[in-house]
Scaffold this motif. Sequence first.
Motif, PDB file in Angstrom:
ATOM      1  N   SER A   1      -5.247   7.075   0.173  1.00 58.12           N
ATOM      2  CA  SER A   1      -3.950   7.717   0.427  1.00 58.12           C
ATOM      3  C   SER A   1      -3.013   7.470  -0.727  1.00 58.12           C
ATOM      4  O   SER A   1      -2.298   8.358  -1.181  1.00 58.12           O
ATOM      5  N   GLN A   2      -3.013   6.251  -1.248  1.00 57.70           N
ATOM      6  CA  GLN A   2      -2.133   5.924  -2.358  1.00 57.70           C
ATOM      7  C   GLN A   2      -2.491   6.734  -3.584  1.00 57.70           C
ATOM      8  O   GLN A   2      -1.644   7.255  -4.303  1.00 57.70           O
TER       9      GLN A   2
ATOM     10  N   ASP B   1      -1.532  10.540  -3.169  1.00 56.29           N
ATOM     11  CA  ASP B   1      -0.088  10.762  -3.245  1.00 56.29           C
ATOM     12  C   ASP B   1       0.388  10.609  -4.682  1.00 56.29           C
ATOM     13  O   ASP B   1       1.270  11.327  -5.136  1.00 56.29           O
TER      14      ASP B   1
ATOM     15  N   ASN C   1       3.807   7.154  -3.074  1.00 59.05           N
ATOM     16  CA  ASN C   1       3.864   7.250  -1.623  1.00 59.05           C
ATOM     17  C   ASN C   1       2.651   6.589  -0.996  1.00 59.05           C
ATOM     18  O   ASN C   1       1.528   6.700  -1.509  1.00 59.05           O
TER      19      ASN C   1
ATOM     20  N   THR D   1       0.776   6.274   2.894  1.00 63.16           N
ATOM     21  CA  THR D   1       0.746   6.827   4.242  1.00 63.16           C
ATOM     22  C   THR D   1       0.061   5.840   5.167  1.00 63.16           C
ATOM     23  O   THR D   1      -1.042   5.361   4.867  1.00 63.16           O
TER      24      THR D   1
ATOM     25  N   LYS E   1       2.639   7.954  12.502  1.00 62.06           N
ATOM     26  CA  LYS E   1       2.431   8.151  11.078  1.00 62.06           C
ATOM     27  C   LYS E   1       3.713   7.824  10.339  1.00 62.06           C
ATOM     28  O   LYS E   1       4.800   8.229  10.759  1.00 62.06           O
TER      29      LYS E   1
ATOM     30  N   ILE F   1       5.318   7.357   6.162  1.00 62.93           N
ATOM     31  CA  ILE F   1       5.136   7.478   4.724  1.00 62.93           C
ATOM     32  C   ILE F   1       6.172   6.604   4.036  1.00 62.93           C
ATOM     33  O   ILE F   1       7.366   6.745   4.280  1.00 62.93           O
TER      34      ILE F   1
ATOM     35  N   THR G   1       7.957   5.440   0.597  1.00 67.62           N
ATOM     36  CA  THR G   1       8.245   5.800  -0.790  1.00 67.62           C
ATOM     37  C   THR G   1       8.718   4.556  -1.517  1.00 67.62           C
ATOM     38  O   THR G   1       9.799   4.025  -1.227  1.00 67.62           O
TER      39      THR G   1
END
Length: 412
Positions: A59-60, A63, A72, A74, A97, A99, A101
């Motif tokens: 995910s990192q 993003d 970002n 998640t 969920k 996210i 930043t």
Amino acid sequence: MKKRVTGAETRQNQQDSSRLFSSLSLDFLQLKTNWFYLPFTFLLLLGLVACGGKSPTASQSNDADSSPKESNLTFFDVTLEQADEVGRPVWKVRSKKAIYTKEKQIGQAENPVGELYQDGKPVYQIQADKADIEQDGQRLLLKGRILATDPVNGIVLQGNELEWLPQEDLLIVRNQLNGNHKQLQAVAQEARVKTREQRIEFSGGVIANSVDPQMQMRSENLTWRIKEETLTSDRPIQIDRYNNNKITDRGQGDAAEVNLKTKVATIKKNAQLELVDPPTQIASNSMTWDMNAETVKTNSPITVVQRAENVTVTANQGEMKIQQKVVNLAGNVTAIGQRRQSLKSNQLSWYLDKKLLEAQGNVIYRQVDPPINFTGETAVGNLQTEDIIVKSGKSGGRVVTEIIPKDAGISN
């Protein structure tokens, strides 16, 4: 469900999770080493390996590729939990969920729900469609379309920002606030809730509507003491009373207190009350407006103006029975008509419907044209038509008539 990981996969996940755990602790939550932060970090770590086939590292990476300017992360099945120094919860927020930043130090949660606690007991339930979440151990801040519900009193507060400061016992809901309760509805810019004191202070363009009595209050500041069922304001306030959705009375002053249980409003500092039928204005430094008994009372100097008859009456104190349309005044009573005719007495009853005055005690009636004075013990009549009968009373005194020549004028 949570996924069980074994063997080489476990070691790899442990390494990935360890790196993310360290980054999250420093950047997202700015967590200290206090033991009471461990429940949140543990639950969040479990969320990193939740079923779905996506690893946090992936995910990192995705993003970062799609948004080179921001990093970002998640997460799924996130729980944000904070405790006080003795281990009691002060807030819990859950989201399917979220996210994070890194650059903004903000986590955006989808459909977050949770509870706010005071002294270990839930005082408000919170939820939102989407919200930006910030927390530092001392406060919780949510930005978005927020809904906060008091499960005990049934109060619902809506706004675009919520701030919870448990050490100050303070919940703030701001930015287009809308409050709902079976007894009261209010709109304002901000609401500051003291949960222990059961008090809500509304500020900024406050418009509050009560169901029983049916009325609307407008002020820049309004404090609602929930248990006492009172509303107070130390700012200029206007109170409109309704019957069948039509205004019947309007009160205003520089300060006021309204008891929703007894239906009594106390208006202070430059108090005024305007009646629609008959069109009458009552002014005093302070007055008590009993909406249940349909009365207005004051022990302060009072002025009553009846616009249809062009009659103004002043006295040291007075009371009006709204439904009967009767005004009773006492102490240095003076009634003045349109042509400067006047009636002075110790006491006066004014029947607005009948356009009738009844005066008692040290009566002096004076008219300009023709210039004449009458003195006696009682008087009755219509001041506007100058049809007044002065009587001597039971004391045996006489009515004194004084005719004043026009060129002599009239002494006030």
